[in-house]
Motif scaffolding. Structure first.
Motif, PDB file in Angstrom:
ATOM      1  N   PHE A 328       0.738  40.207  67.770  1.00  0.00           N
ATOM      2  CA  PHE A 328       1.445  39.256  66.913  1.00  0.00           C
ATOM      3  C   PHE A 328       1.715  39.853  65.534  1.00  0.00           C
ATOM      4  O   PHE A 328       1.063  40.802  65.104  1.00  0.00           O
ATOM      5  CB  PHE A 328       0.637  37.967  66.737  1.00  0.00           C
ATOM      6  CG  PHE A 328       0.934  36.916  67.784  1.00  0.00           C
ATOM      7  CD1 PHE A 328       0.526  37.080  69.098  1.00  0.00           C
ATOM      8  CD2 PHE A 328       1.633  35.768  67.446  1.00  0.00           C
ATOM      9  CE1 PHE A 328       0.807  36.123  70.063  1.00  0.00           C
ATOM     10  CE2 PHE A 328       1.917  34.794  68.407  1.00  0.00           C
ATOM     11  CZ  PHE A 328       1.511  34.985  69.708  1.00  0.00           C
ATOM     12  N   ILE A 329       2.688  39.230  64.890  1.00  0.00           N
ATOM     13  CA  ILE A 329       2.903  39.413  63.459  1.00  0.00           C
ATOM     14  C   ILE A 329       2.328  38.183  62.771  1.00  0.00           C
ATOM     15  O   ILE A 329       2.661  37.054  63.145  1.00  0.00           O
ATOM     16  CB  ILE A 329       4.416  39.523  63.149  1.00  0.00           C
ATOM     17  CG1 ILE A 329       4.989  40.793  63.756  1.00  0.00           C
ATOM     18  CG2 ILE A 329       4.672  39.450  61.657  1.00  0.00           C
ATOM     19  CD1 ILE A 329       6.488  40.732  63.938  1.00  0.00           C
TER      20      ILE A 329
ATOM     21  N   SER B 306       5.875  27.293  71.625  1.00  0.00           N
ATOM     22  CA  SER B 306       4.454  27.160  71.316  1.00  0.00           C
ATOM     23  C   SER B 306       3.971  25.788  71.773  1.00  0.00           C
ATOM     24  O   SER B 306       4.664  24.790  71.584  1.00  0.00           O
ATOM     25  CB  SER B 306       4.215  27.308  69.812  1.00  0.00           C
ATOM     26  OG  SER B 306       4.545  28.614  69.388  1.00  0.00           O
ATOM     27  N   ASN B 307       2.785  25.770  72.361  1.00  0.00           N
ATOM     28  CA  ASN B 307       2.278  24.521  72.940  1.00  0.00           C
ATOM     29  C   ASN B 307       0.781  24.374  72.693  1.00  0.00           C
ATOM     30  O   ASN B 307       0.041  25.362  72.717  1.00  0.00           O
ATOM     31  CB  ASN B 307       2.488  24.511  74.464  1.00  0.00           C
ATOM     32  CG  ASN B 307       3.930  24.753  74.836  1.00  0.00           C
ATOM     33  OD1 ASN B 307       4.749  23.851  74.810  1.00  0.00           O
ATOM     34  ND2 ASN B 307       4.244  26.004  75.162  1.00  0.00           N
ATOM     35  N   GLY B 308       0.366  23.128  72.521  1.00  0.00           N
ATOM     36  CA  GLY B 308      -1.060  22.816  72.524  1.00  0.00           C
ATOM     37  C   GLY B 308      -1.837  23.337  71.334  1.00  0.00           C
ATOM     38  O   GLY B 308      -3.031  23.592  71.441  1.00  0.00           O
ATOM     39  N   ASN B 309      -1.172  23.481  70.194  1.00  0.00           N
ATOM     40  CA  ASN B 309      -1.853  24.010  69.016  1.00  0.00           C
ATOM     41  C   ASN B 309      -2.272  22.898  68.062  1.00  0.00           C
ATOM     42  O   ASN B 309      -1.570  21.900  67.905  1.00  0.00           O
ATOM     43  CB  ASN B 309      -0.933  24.974  68.265  1.00  0.00           C
ATOM     44  CG  ASN B 309      -0.516  26.150  69.115  1.00  0.00           C
ATOM     45  OD1 ASN B 309      -1.336  26.994  69.459  1.00  0.00           O
ATOM     46  ND2 ASN B 309       0.757  26.184  69.507  1.00  0.00           N
ATOM     47  N   ASP B 324       5.505  31.479  69.979  1.00  0.00           N
ATOM     48  CA  ASP B 324       4.841  32.164  71.097  1.00  0.00           C
ATOM     49  C   ASP B 324       3.328  31.975  71.091  1.00  0.00           C
ATOM     50  O   ASP B 324       2.587  32.836  71.579  1.00  0.00           O
ATOM     51  CB  ASP B 324       5.142  33.680  71.078  1.00  0.00           C
ATOM     52  CG  ASP B 324       6.611  33.991  70.910  1.00  0.00           C
ATOM     53  OD1 ASP B 324       7.405  33.421  71.667  1.00  0.00           O
ATOM     54  OD2 ASP B 324       6.962  34.775  70.019  1.00  0.00           O
ATOM     55  N   LEU B 325       2.864  30.865  70.543  1.00  0.00           N
ATOM     56  CA  LEU B 325       1.424  30.644  70.428  1.00  0.00           C
ATOM     57  C   LEU B 325       1.049  29.409  71.248  1.00  0.00           C
ATOM     58  O   LEU B 325       1.676  28.363  71.117  1.00  0.00           O
ATOM     59  CB  LEU B 325       1.068  30.436  68.953  1.00  0.00           C
ATOM     60  CG  LEU B 325      -0.387  30.648  68.563  1.00  0.00           C
ATOM     61  CD1 LEU B 325      -0.735  32.135  68.623  1.00  0.00           C
ATOM     62  CD2 LEU B 325      -0.658  30.105  67.168  1.00  0.00           C
ATOM     63  N   VAL B 330      -4.868  26.759  64.097  1.00  0.00           N
ATOM     64  CA  VAL B 330      -4.368  27.494  62.939  1.00  0.00           C
ATOM     65  C   VAL B 330      -4.634  26.627  61.716  1.00  0.00           C
ATOM     66  O   VAL B 330      -4.077  25.535  61.599  1.00  0.00           O
ATOM     67  CB  VAL B 330      -2.855  27.784  63.051  1.00  0.00           C
ATOM     68  CG1 VAL B 330      -2.354  28.483  61.782  1.00  0.00           C
ATOM     69  CG2 VAL B 330      -2.548  28.627  64.277  1.00  0.00           C
ATOM     70  N   VAL B 331      -5.521  27.087  60.859  1.00  0.00           N
ATOM     71  CA  VAL B 331      -5.836  26.331  59.647  1.00  0.00           C
ATOM     72  C   VAL B 331      -5.663  27.262  58.461  1.00  0.00           C
ATOM     73  O   VAL B 331      -6.216  28.362  58.438  1.00  0.00           O
ATOM     74  CB  VAL B 331      -7.264  25.762  59.677  1.00  0.00           C
ATOM     75  CG1 VAL B 331      -7.522  24.946  58.420  1.00  0.00           C
ATOM     76  CG2 VAL B 331      -7.473  24.909  60.914  1.00  0.00           C
TER      77      VAL B 331
END
Lengths: 364, 364
Positions: A328-329, B306-309, B324-325, B330-331
């Motif tokens: 990743f970037i 991106s899914n389920g984040n 693409d995550l 992500v905090v």
């Protein structure tokens, strides 16, 4: 030691807005003004640092959007302010080069000029400076327009290519057959295998008179706009005149407008470790990586079970913990965070447009 | 409307340091003092908001580390400052409860008390307040120690469990057979299937005299430390005395020290939509999600592929682009960035320790 010929000039083109380096590069502070490599000097400063070794500072010109003139002055205090040429709008490289060429011609019609982007990486500086010096000598003794072509090492799709003429073995300066746009992958592979194609570095060398005459031949409208306006250059009316010229000028690159059409065009094949630093992934390609293939530009990230990432976390005393992430970037500034698979970064421009729609133009 | 009985008291336990919510929760600002749900009130404020409807403000006490006393006062200005009890060190829940119990006993020996964590989520407030009122009535008429047990809906391994006595059908208040620690997954599944086990909410109800006597029976040392010191409470020597008591006290939970050993212990089975908000993933479980299963707490993220984040991006006008995550936490705060697969967040404490080694204690 390189000679410091007083008739050598340099034009640094610094007009880009660098959206491919969002969120670090933004329209109020594009890539060329950033220390994107984390080495302590911005890209334009690194460009200046190279040329100041062979070209007198008073002969170094910078063309940039007028919005960035003060940034250029701050970052390059040794460049005389009258050499910082502000463009009122973006018109690609041909008007930019013509503007600087007129200014230099007024000062020294005998000038030999190297034109360079502000924001490229050059690893082998000695070879580069040798090439520039040889190139300036070559264009001094001919009316040629010379470009520097880089021996490709991979089928890059992000660069333009220059096709060399056949039967040019062992020549240092090779006539150019064609310039090409950025190719698709299959074509890029063909270019690489053929051995006849070089990457177009965007660095040009010529006499002031040679490029003036070539523009006169191939970009007649642009030439007459400047011919009309040049009487006001170096007067209080220069700014107003330039705004009129740019308003009337078409946006066109020097490659497309002149180089492809001119016959007297040469390329010098070289390989001084070059990258146009076009994208985050291009930075990853050249960056130092740890044993897991991670780049951690500011050494403030703890990785766990993560490989192949380019990570750029800005902010005093900020740290990151990254777990379970591969290829990743991750770029974090006080204004924005980007997390994107490296192989998909070409979608960044599109996502940025979506983000502008969603969050407003303020994100830039 | 709920009755506002002047003999009803509430003790809010707010001593946690919340490292599982790093980087938002830090040791200088733990989870209970944060608006971790993004609703405009911090967790301790939400806890106060619930109890202030049935318990007079002057009967609400907060026990916290003395370092956080001023934060409590700022966030809960309606709680009298003399009701904010500062602990000099962390000693788990038994000393905390004993301290508050002594203070309340000095004011009203007839007090009926509900003890609650500061940082839990309760969705069905009406049912919750009905339960509390019924529970306070129940302990008024008995010497029982009452807990609230939540009907489990999954084999959670992050909660303690309470086993109900058999033959307790249709009773509102059920004798407790055992308390258990957090189980492994297999055992948790067994608990869920058996139907005899409830989640331990950590909310307790009792008379001031009942818990005092139970501590006297089961935690003799703790009881005598406080019996010795109580003469200095509500005098200038209270702080010094409390430091002596805590220095001499063992760290022990009320569950382990008293509830498991006492026979007169009951549980009220209920289901008011409860979570201990123990981890980022638990927030994801209860949060609103878009059609791709992404939570975007501050609505400042553009998702692509991106899914389920679970995404929590702090900072004025900050935005994020995430591509693409899948299934990550992500905090991002001004001090730190966390990127971690949701299923691996239990490693956060360990990674934080590694980060402290790498970057210094400053990261907290």
């Amino acid at each position: 030691m390189h000679t410091m010929d007083k008739t050598y000039y340099c034009v640094i083109m610094a007009g880009g807005i660098g959206s491919r380096f969002w969120p670090v590069s933004r329209s109020d502070m594009p890539k060329q003004f950033l220390d994107i490599l984390g080495v302590g000097r911005t890209l334009i400063q690194q460009t200046f640092d190279r040329f100041t070794k062979i070209i007198p500072d008073e002969n170094i010109y910078v063309v940039t959007n007028e919005e960035y003139s003060s940034i250029v002055h701050e970052q390059l205090p040794k460049v005389p302010v009258e050499n910082i040429l502000g463009e009122p709008m973006r018109r690609n490289t041909a008007p930019c080069i013509m503007y600087a060429n007129c200014k230099i011609g007024l000062k020294n019609p005998d000038a030999k000029i190297v034109v360079t982007p502000a924001d490229h990486l050059i690893l082998n500086e000695d070879l580069f400076l040798d090439n520039i010096t040889e190139g300036l000598e070559f264009v001094t003794e001919s009316n040629a327009l010379l470009t520097l072509g880089i021996t490709p090492n991979r089928p890059a799709t992000g660069y333009g290519y220059i096709q060399m003429s056949e039967n040019a073995e062992n020549q240092k300066f090779i006539p150019v057959k064609t310039f090409t746009e950025k190719p698709q992958l299959e074509l890029a592979k063909f270019f690489l295998e053929s051995g006849d194609f070089l990457w177009n570095s965007g660095i040009f060398l010529w006499k002031q008179t040679s490029i003036r005459d070539a523009i006169k031949n191939h970009l007649k409208e642009l030439y007459s706009l400047f011919s009309e306006g040049i009487k006001n250059f170096n007067t209080p009316r220069e700014k107003e005149t330039i705004t009129e010229i740019y308003s009337g000028a078409k946006s066109i690159s020097i490659d497309f407008g002149v180089m492809e059409k001119e016959s007297n065009v040469y390329v010098m094949q070289t390989n001084f470790g070059w990258s146009d630093l076009g994208t985050w992934n291009s930075l990853y390609t050249i960056a130092n990586r740890d044993e897991n293939g991670n780049t951690d530009l500011y050494k403030n990230t703890l990785f766990a079970n993560s490989n192949g990432n380019y990570v750029n976390i800005q902010g005093d005393n900020k740290i990151a913990i990254i777990r379970d992430l591969d290829d990743f970037i991750v770029v974090d500034t006080d204004k924005a965070l980007l997390i994107c698979k490296r192989e998909n970064e070409q979608t960044l421009t599109e996502m940025l447009n979506d983000a502008k729609v969603k969050f407003g133009e303020g994100i830039k």
